[in-house]
Design a protein around this motif. Structure first.
Motif, mmCIF file in Angstrom:
data_model
loop_
_atom_site.group_PDB
_atom_site.id
_atom_site.type_symbol
_atom_site.label_atom_id
_atom_site.label_comp_id
_atom_site.label_asym_id
_atom_site.label_seq_id
_atom_site.Cartn_x
_atom_site.Cartn_y
_atom_site.Cartn_z
ATOM 1 N N UNK A 165 0.815 -1.223 0.000
ATOM 2 C CA UNK A 165 0.000 0.000 0.000
ATOM 3 C C UNK A 165 0.843 1.265 0.000
ATOM 4 N N UNK A 166 2.182 1.082 0.117
ATOM 5 C CA UNK A 166 3.103 2.225 0.173
ATOM 6 C C UNK A 166 2.706 3.174 1.304
ATOM 7 N N UNK A 167 2.323 2.547 2.435
ATOM 8 C CA UNK A 167 1.967 3.254 3.672
ATOM 9 C C UNK A 167 0.736 4.154 3.542
ATOM 10 N N UNK B 230 -6.478 4.991 4.612
ATOM 11 C CA UNK B 230 -6.636 3.538 4.735
ATOM 12 C C UNK B 230 -6.181 2.828 3.461
ATOM 13 N N UNK B 231 -5.719 1.614 3.625
ATOM 14 C CA UNK B 231 -5.235 0.828 2.492
ATOM 15 C C UNK B 231 -6.383 0.008 1.922
ATOM 16 N N UNK B 232 -6.490 -0.019 0.609
ATOM 17 C CA UNK B 232 -7.446 -0.897 -0.061
ATOM 18 C C UNK B 232 -6.691 -1.750 -1.071
ATOM 19 N N UNK B 233 -7.106 -2.986 -1.273
ATOM 20 C CA UNK B 233 -6.413 -3.837 -2.241
ATOM 21 C C UNK B 233 -6.454 -3.222 -3.633
ATOM 22 N N UNK B 234 -5.441 -3.425 -4.442
ATOM 23 C CA UNK B 234 -5.481 -2.949 -5.830
ATOM 24 C C UNK B 234 -6.690 -3.528 -6.560
ATOM 25 N N UNK B 235 -7.175 -2.803 -7.576
ATOM 26 C CA UNK B 235 -8.340 -3.261 -8.332
ATOM 27 C C UNK B 235 -8.129 -4.650 -8.923
ATOM 28 N N UNK B 236 -6.872 -4.980 -9.265
ATOM 29 C CA UNK B 236 -6.585 -6.276 -9.886
ATOM 30 C C UNK B 236 -6.914 -7.437 -8.964
ATOM 31 N N UNK B 237 -6.924 -7.199 -7.651
ATOM 32 C CA UNK B 237 -7.196 -8.269 -6.692
ATOM 33 C C UNK B 237 -8.641 -8.735 -6.815
#
Length: 644
Positions: A205-207, A210-217
């Motif tokens: 997430x490069x810090x 809030x972190x969200x998974x990349x769209x590719x996930x």
């Protein structure tokens, strides 16, 4: 003519460059031929198969003869129709970070110390504990082959005082047992799960918070599991889920066309172990990027590489890539060998056999709790997968699977190979193939990979699809599709007991119909055996024994062993064909390899004993098949032991 007649003296005959192999030859042709000799020309083409007397007659003194030792047999080289070559090589590089539980006694090759350290989950994690220095603080710690389905969770280790189940909060134990100061990524042995800590999530997430998974996930069937409060637990599902973590490691072999520095020896040894198992051809069954495809091709094209390789690419890797409505990468085209000995007598069949198949995952892993099930099956609420219910698919439904396949299917040049473990996943695969074939006929051979959770009605549907009698509607039938199956027989030997406790069928525990060979026979479905390496070792003689005996063991002490689904046991002849000619057919390589017949290439394995002698029908002991020595292999008639 006058000049020729005037020539004095005789003209020396051309040197005979053929090699005659003499001994018991198990051809595995369609007639069950057992021969006494096979002759091979200088290009590695099989010329004749017959008796030693007939083939020896008239041979010149310059011809080479290789005579087998008493008791030895020569067979077609073994073929593994589905493994993952780069992860297999990476596994060798990781060394002590290979966390796999030890194999049952007939197959175990690890030390007692390693086995003891890997008996339980937290013990295995603790075995890879690492220190952190300023130079390594941002470097990922990589591990492979952790397996909560077989490694018991014993709480209150590594200084953790709570008893939260490992699968509920894996990052808690990854931090405590491995490192909380460095990013950690550990792949599950199923290949469908991964375990990470907060440092790894922060690296992806490069810090950003809030972190969200990349769209590719989420787009490609992956999932970062969260708890009731919406916090990541450290459990990552499916390859699409952990792909961003692999990208973040920047550590070579899985993502780039490089081998990690200082790892050449380990990689060589891993390649040689495949050769020493009797393999002459392997199919890399899920190349997820063009760079992975390039890496495997580079390996195979090395003159000293001892194996042939064919590639299977994911549908996403094969698709065209666009950026800002501009095509930056053209759609991949199917390829085969650069020359064909059948068409070109001068051709020496290359070791790189091209990439002619497309891979899609319909569901996840049976032992990883992500196989897609349907009644009469469900995951046991009291077993290893208490919250899994009927598992999950990598697609929302059959129509989503069809949509993902349609563009490349309509090209007509690709074969398709669908990963399907659960009975519902296999049914979706059948429905998708039937619908696509009704829209646009594709004459290539299709493959269902694993076909693990057996259900007679699903196998009947596969058989009907093969015959052209599968009902799309009450009034229409789908055109026939040449669909076949390949079984990961290690599911029986290594996970059979675990799956028997994890799966419920009609309300009772049951794993007896996993890898349902009896159903394959009943509905005329051709079948093969594979390793899915790194999931199980790529040892074809082990496959044969496991398929014939159907023995399974209870972890961790292996004191309980029994036969699982005896009606699905193979004969030795069936199992040998399942590691030779049938895999060749499934990958459309059978005009070149898979059996010993004139016109094919001389890819052989020499064994120290005849596996057919161990068939129970011949009063043999099939539990000894795994002990048969592999003496050597030949590719294009050349001894591969000199190739490194």
């Amino acid at each position: 003519m006058l000049s020729s007649c005037a020539t004095r003296g005789s003209v020396a005959p051309a040197a005979d460059d053929t090699t005659l192999f003499v001994g018991k030859i198990i051809t595995l042709d369609g007639k069950g031929t057992i021969a006494g000799a096979v002759s091979v020309d200088g290009r590695g083409h099989i010329v004749q198969v017959g008796s030693a007397e007939a083939l020896s007659a008239g041979r010149s003194a310059t011809a080479k003869t290789i005579t087998l030792e008493p008791g030895q047999v020569l067979m077609p080289g073994f073929i593994d129709p589905h493994l993952h070559l780069l992860p297999t090589l990476l596994q060798s590089v990781l060394g002590t970070h290979n966390l796999a539980p030890c194999l049952p006694p007939p197959y175990n090759e690890a030390s007692a110390e390693t086995c003891a350290a890997h008996t339980d989950l937290l013990g295995a994690l603790n075995s890879m504990k690492v220190a952190t220095t300023p130079d390594t603080a941002k470097m990922f710690v990589l591990g492979m082959n952790l397996d909560p389905s077989r490694q018991a969770f014993i709480p209150k280790k590594c200084g953790v005082t709570v008893t939260t189940d490992f699968m509920k909060q894996p990052k808690l134990y990854v931090d405590a047992c491995v490192s909380k100061d460095r990013p950690v990524l550990i792949l599950d042995q199923s290949g469908h799960l991964a375990y990470v800590n907060d440092k790894a999530i922060a690296a992806v997430c490069k810090d950003k918070k809030p972190c969200t998974p990349p769209d590719s996930v989420t787009k490609n069937g992956g999932h970062w599991v969260t708890d009731a409060n919406g916090n990541f637990t450290g459990l990552i599902e499916e390859a699409a889920g952990y792909a961003p973590f692999l990208d973040a490691t920047e550590q070579g072999i899985l993502m780039n066309t490089t081998i990690p520095q200082g790892s050449i020896k380990e990689v060589q040894e891993a390649i040689q172990s495949l050769r020493k198992a009797g393999l002459t051809t392997v199919a890399d069954g899920g190349l997820s990027s063009r760079s992975q495809l390039d890496m495997v091709k580079i390996l195979a094209e090395n003159p000293n590489f001892p194996l042939r390789v064919t590639g299977v690419v994911t549908h996403l890797a094969a698709a065209a890539k666009e950026k800002d409505h501009v095509t930056i990468e053209k759609e991949l085209q199917p390829t085969g060998p650069t020359c064909d000995p059948k068409a070109d007598p001068q051709c020496v069949l290359p070791k790189w056999l091209g990439a002619g198949a497309i891979k899609l995952w319909v569901d996840g892993s049976t032992q990883g709790c992500t196989a897609l099930l349907e009644k009469p099956y469900v995951y046991n609420a009291k077993g290893h997968c208490p919250d899994a219910n009927e598992g999950q698919g990598d697609f929302k439904n059959t129509q989503a699977l069809v949509a993902a396949m349609r563009t490349l299917w309509n090209r007509g040049g690709w074969r398709f190979q669908l990963h399907a473990n659960g009975n519902q996943a296999n049914q979706w695969a059948v429905e998708a193939l039937a619908q696509l074939q009704s829209e646009h006929v594709n004459d290539h051979r299709m493959l269902l990979i694993h076909n693990t959770v057996g259900q007679e009605s699903v196998s009947r549907a596969i058989g009907e699809l093969r015959k052209g009698t599968y009902a799309l509607t009450q009034t229409t039938r789908a055109p026939s599709v040449d669909v076949r199956v390949t079984h990961l027989i290690g599911h029986v030997a290594y996970w059979g007991d675990a799956l028997s406790q994890m799966l419920q069928k009609d309300g009772a525990l049951g794993g007896g119909d996993i890898d349902p060979v009896a159903f394959d026979r009943r509905f005329d479905i051709p079948f093969s055996l594979h390793s899915d390496s790194m999931v199980t070792p790529a040892r074809p003689l082990w496959f044969v024994e496991q398929a014939v005996t159907r023995r399974t063991w209870a972890y961790p002490d292996f004191k309980q062993t029994y036969v699982l689904g005896a009606e699905h046991a193979m004969t030795v002849d069936e199992a040998l064909r399942a590691v030779t000619i049938e895999p060749a057919r499934q990958h459309e390589l059978d005009k070149w390899v898979g059996s010993i017949e004139p016109g094919k290439v001389a890819d052989f394995v020499v064994l120290g004993a005849n596996p057919l002698d161990f068939d129970p029908a011949n009063h043999g002991d099939p539990t000894q098949i795994s002990k048969i020595a592999v003496i050597r292999t030949y590719v294009n008639g050349q001894d591969t032991s000199t190739q490194n």
